[in-house]
Structures are given as structure tokens and as C-alpha cells.
Motif scaffolding. Structure first.
Motif, PDB file in Angstrom:
ATOM      1  N   ILE A  92     -58.426  39.828  34.447  1.00  0.00           N
ATOM      2  CA  ILE A  92     -57.352  38.897  34.143  1.00  0.00           C
ATOM      3  C   ILE A  92     -57.219  37.803  35.198  1.00  0.00           C
ATOM      4  CG2 ILE A  92     -54.838  38.693  33.972  1.00  0.00           C
ATOM      5  CD1 ILE A  92     -54.766  41.268  32.465  1.00  0.00           C
ATOM      6  N   SER A  93     -57.356  38.156  36.469  1.00  0.00           N
ATOM      7  CA  SER A  93     -57.187  37.158  37.541  1.00  0.00           C
ATOM      8  C   SER A  93     -58.206  36.035  37.423  1.00  0.00           C
ATOM      9  CB  SER A  93     -57.289  37.822  38.918  1.00  0.00           C
ATOM     10  OG  SER A  93     -58.561  38.438  39.086  1.00  0.00           O
ATOM     11  N   ASN A  94     -59.460  36.376  37.103  1.00  0.00           N
ATOM     12  CA  ASN A  94     -60.487  35.352  36.927  1.00  0.00           C
ATOM     13  C   ASN A  94     -60.180  34.451  35.739  1.00  0.00           C
ATOM     14  OD1 ASN A  94     -62.041  36.089  39.107  1.00  0.00           O
ATOM     15  ND2 ASN A  94     -63.469  37.336  37.951  1.00  0.00           N
ATOM     16  N   LEU A  95     -59.833  35.062  34.627  1.00  0.00           N
ATOM     17  CA  LEU A  95     -59.528  34.288  33.429  1.00  0.00           C
ATOM     18  C   LEU A  95     -58.302  33.401  33.646  1.00  0.00           C
ATOM     19  CD1 LEU A  95     -60.153  36.957  30.640  1.00  0.00           C
ATOM     20  CD2 LEU A  95     -61.553  34.952  31.142  1.00  0.00           C
ATOM     21  N   GLN A  96     -57.315  33.918  34.380  1.00  0.00           N
ATOM     22  CA  GLN A  96     -56.110  33.135  34.660  1.00  0.00           C
ATOM     23  C   GLN A  96     -56.444  31.906  35.499  1.00  0.00           C
ATOM     24  OE1 GLN A  96     -52.928  34.830  33.453  1.00  0.00           O
ATOM     25  NE2 GLN A  96     -52.694  32.619  33.231  1.00  0.00           N
ATOM     26  N   GLN A  97     -57.324  32.070  36.474  1.00  0.00           N
ATOM     27  CA  GLN A  97     -57.733  30.939  37.314  1.00  0.00           C
ATOM     28  C   GLN A  97     -58.486  29.895  36.505  1.00  0.00           C
ATOM     29  OE1 GLN A  97     -59.989  32.618  40.537  1.00  0.00           O
ATOM     30  NE2 GLN A  97     -58.250  33.722  41.407  1.00  0.00           N
ATOM     31  N   ILE A  98     -59.367  30.355  35.629  1.00  0.00           N
ATOM     32  CA  ILE A  98     -60.158  29.427  34.812  1.00  0.00           C
ATOM     33  C   ILE A  98     -59.250  28.663  33.845  1.00  0.00           C
ATOM     34  CG2 ILE A  98     -61.986  29.257  33.067  1.00  0.00           C
ATOM     35  CD1 ILE A  98     -63.139  31.863  34.400  1.00  0.00           C
ATOM     36  N   SER A  99     -58.327  29.383  33.208  1.00  0.00           N
ATOM     37  CA  SER A  99     -57.447  28.738  32.229  1.00  0.00           C
ATOM     38  C   SER A  99     -56.492  27.751  32.887  1.00  0.00           C
ATOM     39  CB  SER A  99     -56.653  29.791  31.453  1.00  0.00           C
ATOM     40  OG  SER A  99     -55.752  30.478  32.305  1.00  0.00           O
ATOM     41  N   ALA A 100     -56.236  27.911  34.182  1.00  0.00           N
ATOM     42  CA  ALA A 100     -55.377  26.963  34.894  1.00  0.00           C
ATOM     43  C   ALA A 100     -56.091  25.626  35.114  1.00  0.00           C
ATOM     44  CB  ALA A 100     -54.941  27.556  36.230  1.00  0.00           C
ATOM     45  N   GLN A 101     -57.424  25.645  35.021  1.00  0.00           N
ATOM     46  CA  GLN A 101     -58.211  24.435  35.264  1.00  0.00           C
ATOM     47  C   GLN A 101     -58.773  23.808  33.991  1.00  0.00           C
ATOM     48  OE1 GLN A 101     -61.022  24.888  38.746  1.00  0.00           O
ATOM     49  NE2 GLN A 101     -60.370  27.022  38.590  1.00  0.00           N
ATOM     50  N   PHE A 102     -59.005  24.637  32.957  1.00  0.00           N
ATOM     51  CA  PHE A 102     -59.674  24.154  31.759  1.00  0.00           C
ATOM     52  C   PHE A 102     -58.969  24.666  30.505  1.00  0.00           C
ATOM     53  CE2 PHE A 102     -62.920  24.844  35.069  1.00  0.00           C
ATOM     54  CZ  PHE A 102     -63.407  23.549  35.212  1.00  0.00           C
ATOM     55  N   PRO A 103     -59.056  23.915  29.400  1.00  0.00           N
ATOM     56  CA  PRO A 103     -58.494  24.389  28.133  1.00  0.00           C
ATOM     57  C   PRO A 103     -59.228  25.650  27.667  1.00  0.00           C
ATOM     58  CG  PRO A 103     -58.878  22.014  28.049  1.00  0.00           C
ATOM     59  CD  PRO A 103     -59.552  22.517  29.290  1.00  0.00           C
ATOM     60  N   MET A 104     -58.471  26.707  27.403  1.00  0.00           N
ATOM     61  CA  MET A 104     -59.059  27.986  27.007  1.00  0.00           C
ATOM     62  C   MET A 104     -58.177  28.668  25.969  1.00  0.00           C
ATOM     63  SD  MET A 104     -59.692  31.438  29.300  1.00  0.00           S
ATOM     64  CE  MET A 104     -61.053  30.773  30.256  1.00  0.00           C
ATOM     65  N   VAL A 105     -58.813  29.240  24.947  1.00  0.00           N
ATOM     66  CA  VAL A 105     -58.111  30.028  23.937  1.00  0.00           C
ATOM     67  C   VAL A 105     -58.872  31.331  23.748  1.00  0.00           C
ATOM     68  CG1 VAL A 105     -57.435  30.174  21.502  1.00  0.00           C
ATOM     69  CG2 VAL A 105     -57.162  28.020  22.748  1.00  0.00           C
ATOM     70  N   LEU A 106     -58.130  32.411  23.568  1.00  0.00           N
ATOM     71  CA  LEU A 106     -58.717  33.730  23.327  1.00  0.00           C
ATOM     72  C   LEU A 106     -58.472  34.090  21.869  1.00  0.00           C
ATOM     73  CD1 LEU A 106     -60.163  35.893  25.011  1.00  0.00           C
ATOM     74  CD2 LEU A 106     -57.940  36.920  25.485  1.00  0.00           C
ATOM     75  N   ALA A 107     -59.531  34.484  21.150  1.00  0.00           N
ATOM     76  CA  ALA A 107     -59.391  34.838  19.739  1.00  0.00           C
ATOM     77  C   ALA A 107     -59.968  36.217  19.479  1.00  0.00           C
ATOM     78  CB  ALA A 107     -60.090  33.803  18.857  1.00  0.00           C
ATOM     79  N   CYS A 108     -59.341  36.967  18.584  1.00  0.00           N
ATOM     80  CA  CYS A 108     -59.738  38.332  18.194  1.00  0.00           C
ATOM     81  C   CYS A 108     -59.355  39.341  19.272  1.00  0.00           C
ATOM     82  CB  CYS A 108     -61.229  38.420  17.878  1.00  0.00           C
ATOM     83  SG  CYS A 108     -61.784  37.315  16.586  1.00  0.00           S
ATOM     84  N   GLU A 109     -59.818  39.140  20.475  1.00  0.00           N
ATOM     85  CA  GLU A 109     -59.428  40.018  21.584  1.00  0.00           C
ATOM     86  C   GLU A 109     -58.247  39.411  22.326  1.00  0.00           C
ATOM     87  OE1 GLU A 109     -62.416  41.524  24.182  1.00  0.00           O
ATOM     88  OE2 GLU A 109     -63.855  41.913  22.577  1.00  0.00           O
ATOM     89  N   TYR A 110     -57.626  40.186  23.168  1.00  0.00           N
ATOM     90  CA  TYR A 110     -56.482  39.722  23.934  1.00  0.00           C
ATOM     91  C   TYR A 110     -56.320  40.633  25.141  1.00  0.00           C
ATOM     92  CZ  TYR A 110     -54.840  43.338  20.771  1.00  0.00           C
ATOM     93  OH  TYR A 110     -54.750  44.493  20.041  1.00  0.00           O
ATOM     94  N   LEU A 111     -55.611  40.154  26.137  1.00  0.00           N
ATOM     95  CA  LEU A 111     -55.370  40.934  27.343  1.00  0.00           C
ATOM     96  C   LEU A 111     -53.901  40.841  27.709  1.00  0.00           C
ATOM     97  CD1 LEU A 111     -58.473  39.898  29.501  1.00  0.00           C
ATOM     98  CD2 LEU A 111     -58.113  42.085  28.371  1.00  0.00           C
ATOM     99  N   ASP A 112     -53.244  41.972  27.870  1.00  0.00           N
ATOM    100  CA  ASP A 112     -51.838  41.976  28.277  1.00  0.00           C
ATOM    101  C   ASP A 112     -51.690  41.324  29.645  1.00  0.00           C
ATOM    102  OD1 ASP A 112     -51.009  43.263  25.980  1.00  0.00           O
ATOM    103  OD2 ASP A 112     -51.264  45.267  26.834  1.00  0.00           O
ATOM    104  N   GLY A 113     -50.720  40.446  29.751  1.00  0.00           N
ATOM    105  CA  GLY A 113     -50.444  39.793  31.025  1.00  0.00           C
ATOM    106  C   GLY A 113     -51.205  38.508  31.240  1.00  0.00           C
ATOM    107  N   LEU A 114     -52.128  38.180  30.345  1.00  0.00           N
ATOM    108  CA  LEU A 114     -52.912  36.951  30.484  1.00  0.00           C
ATOM    109  C   LEU A 114     -52.179  35.811  29.793  1.00  0.00           C
ATOM    110  CD1 LEU A 114     -55.551  35.558  31.392  1.00  0.00           C
ATOM    111  CD2 LEU A 114     -56.533  36.205  29.180  1.00  0.00           C
ATOM    112  N   GLU A 115     -51.802  34.791  30.550  1.00  0.00           N
ATOM    113  CA  GLU A 115     -51.059  33.651  30.003  1.00  0.00           C
ATOM    114  C   GLU A 115     -52.015  32.610  29.442  1.00  0.00           C
ATOM    115  OE1 GLU A 115     -47.726  33.253  29.596  1.00  0.00           O
ATOM    116  OE2 GLU A 115     -47.726  35.381  30.106  1.00  0.00           O
ATOM    117  N   VAL A 116     -52.706  33.002  28.371  1.00  0.00           N
ATOM    118  CA  VAL A 116     -53.648  32.128  27.684  1.00  0.00           C
ATOM    119  C   VAL A 116     -53.332  32.195  26.196  1.00  0.00           C
ATOM    120  CG1 VAL A 116     -56.072  31.829  27.035  1.00  0.00           C
ATOM    121  CG2 VAL A 116     -55.478  32.358  29.394  1.00  0.00           C
TER     122      VAL A 116
END
Length: 337
Positions: free
Chosen positions: A127-151
């Protein structure tokens, strides 16, 4: 051929032609169609390199998929591609083959400015890696999901869906129900297992440890895990598998043992692949709105690319229980869905 030639023939300004190409949603349907007809007649091709230099946009988005061989994703990708094309974007597909290192390599495309945004159909990074990436670039998660991830995320409620499926088997009179899971390092596998366990607990039904077998998505995995269940002294009367492919493998194993589905053992799946309706017997399954998931994920990504602040991050779409012959009982749907 230049943009002003298209504008002159369509009787609009060059700026309007530019908006039709780059932001069609900002142009009226009548004007958009008029310009597109002229573009087609003149076979006009925008100078994309110059456009990228001016706008700092590639007009390309990356879709990261865990396994391109999985038929489930074809409809999701169709929804993504159609919506991307409508907005003037191209889709670059990255198949990880369920390999975490490949997932990281594809995400590097963002840092290399080769794409404007990313849709993840798999999320094995922490989650920490994905959170850092999404803070810099447009990102959407589809089908899967992660609790606590603000994407922004588009999916169904897999816990509720699995509970619904298990409840259906219980209502048919089954009390010895086994579950063949997907890989347990994937959130969808854990959620479907949780829904199964919740339904069994609500009805005070025990789950012997051997009744839960971890699989790996495909036909062969469903077959092999079913063989393990068939070796037990007390056989389950019903098996809920992670997806339809594994259900088909499980049914093959049962038939190879000289038993019948659903007379001896009922089998149900998940995802409602097209083949599930014509497989023998037709597979009871959960219908996911696959095309709509892709469509909405791409629409959200376009908003992010254009700097729109989203007031809502989690989008949960409706699933449907499709009852066919593989579990017995009354059939409610035997057609493609």
C-alpha cells in the motif's frame, strides 16, 4: 494536411477541431460528429509528437493486467479501450504474468513519462508504494482493491457476493460445503473466502480444514484441488470455486471419478464467463459487470488526468447470482450474460 484545413471544411475554428481530438466531451455532439466526418474524409492525422511537446501529454494510458490468458479480463479491457478511444486516448497493455517485478517495471512507464496515467487490474505492490505513486500520477484500481489505499477503485463487493453464493448452496440443503480459493496473497481470494466463512458461520455449519483448498485460478488448478477433496473420507456435497475456470476443472475431476454434477456433488463458480453458459453442465456463478468496470475505471482516470478532484473514491458495482444446472435446484438463467 493541417488542422486548419479540417476546420475550414467543417466550418469551425481550429480550436474546435483541437477540442474534438483532445477533449471530445467538451464539444456538442452535433459539432463533434461534423468534425469527425471531415477528419475521416480527409484522413487527417494529428501531429502527435508536436502535440505531446505542447501539452506534455502522450494521450496514452497503461493498463496493467495480471494474466492476459484469463478470459475474465477481456470484457474489462473492452470497456477501458472503448472509453479511452472516445476521449482520444490509446491503451498500452502490460501483462505481468502474476510477476511482481514485472508490475514494478510497467509502473516505471509513469516515471519515464511514456503514459499519462495507469489502470491497475492487479495490485500486489504494498500500500505504501502504491500510495506514493498515486500521489504523483493519475491511478485507478479496477477489479481488485486494497483497504486503506486512497486510490479511486471500481469493483464489486466480493465478500457479499461469496456470501450470497454460499447462502444459495445452503438453501439447496447442502451442509458439507468446500471452497477452492484463489492464491491467498490476492485480496479477492481472501474476500471470497471470508464471505464463504461468514455464510457458514451464520448457519452454524462447520468447515473442516481440508474443505478449504488453495488453488491458482486455472482449469488445471481446479482439477487438482478437486482431486484432493475427492480423496477425503467424508466428501463435500457442494464445492464453491474461486472462478468459473476452476469450476470447470473441478467438474472434470468429479466426472473422471465416475460421479455426477450436481447429483453427487454440486459445483459453483464466479465471474460468469461466456463459456459457463454452454459448458456441460451450465455453471452457477456470480455475474460481474465486467465491461462497466472497465468503462467506469477509464472515465475516472480521464477525470484525474484532467485535474478533476474526486469527491468519492470507492465505486462498488452490482453483481448478480446466475443459477444454472451445476448446483441443482431451479435454473434462473442459462443464457449468456
Amino acid at each position: 494536411m493541417k488542422m486548419r484545413d479540417v476546420a475550414k471544411l467543417a466550418n469551425v475554428s481550429p480550436a474546435t477541431v483541437s477540442r474534438v481530438i483532445r477533449h471530445p466531451n467538451l464539444v456538442s455532439k452535433e459539432t463533434r460528429e461534423k468534425v469527425l466526418v471531415v477528419i475521416k474524409e480527409l484522413n487527417y492525422q494529428p501531429h502527435m509528437i508536436a502535440s505531446q511537446f505542447r501539452t506534455r501529454k502522450t494521450k496514452t494510458i497503461l493498463v496493467v493486467i495480471p494474466d492476459i490468458r484469463d478470459p475474465f479480463f477481456s470484457q474489462v479491457l473492452r470497456g477501458i479501450e472503448y472509453t479511452a478511444s472516445y476521449y482520444g486516448y490509446k491503451v498500452l497493455l502490460g501483462d505481468t504474468g502474476n510477476n511482481l517485478d514485472k508490475e514494478r517495471q510497467f509502473i516505471d512507464f509513469l516515471f519515464q513519462k511514456q503514459v499519462d496515467g495507469i489502470i491497475l487490474l492487479t495490485a500486489r505492490l504494498d500500500i505504501s508504494n502504491l500510495q506514493q505513486i498515486s500521489a504523483q500520477f493519475p491511478m485507478v484500481l479496477a477489479c481488485e482493491y486494497l483497504d486503506g489505499l486512497e486510490v479511486p477503485t471500481v469493483s464489486i463487493d466480493n465478500v457479499s457476493s461469496a456470501r450470497k453464493m454460499t447462502e444459495h448452496l445452503i438453501q439447496l440443503g447442502h451442509i458439507r460445503i468446500a471452497h477452492i480459493t484463489g492464491p491467498m496473497d490476492v485480496v479477492l481470494s481472501r474476500d471470497r473466502l471470508r464471505g464463504f466463512q461468514q455464510a457458514m458461520m451464520i448457519h452454524e455449519l462447520t468447515i473442516p480444514p481440508a474443505y478449504i483448498q488453495e488453488g491458482n485460478y486455472g482449469l488445471k488448478s481446479g482439477y487438482n484441488q478437486m482431486i484432493k477433496l475427492l480423496a477425503l473420507e467424508e466428501l463435500p456435497t457442494a464445492v464453491f470455486t474461486f472462478n468459473d475456470e476452476m469450476a470447470m476443472g473441478a467438474i472434470k475431476a468429479i466426472k473422471d471419478y465416475g460421479m455426477k454434477v450436481p447429483d453427487d456433488i454440486a459445483v459453483v463458480g464466479f465471474d460468469n464467463l461466456e463459456i459457463s453458459a454452454v459448458f456441460e453442465p451450465g455453471i452457477t456463478t456470480i455475474q460481474q459487470p465486467k465491461y462497466e468496470i472497465g468503462e467506469q475505471a477509464m472515465d475516472l482516470l480521464i477525470k484525474l488526468i484532467n485535474g478533476v478532484l474526486l469527491s468519492k473514491k470507492k465505486f462498488v458495482l452490482q453483481d448478480e447470482l446466475i443459477v444454472r444446472e451445476s448446483c441443482g435446484g431451479k435454473v434462473t438463467c442459462v443464457t449468456y450474460k
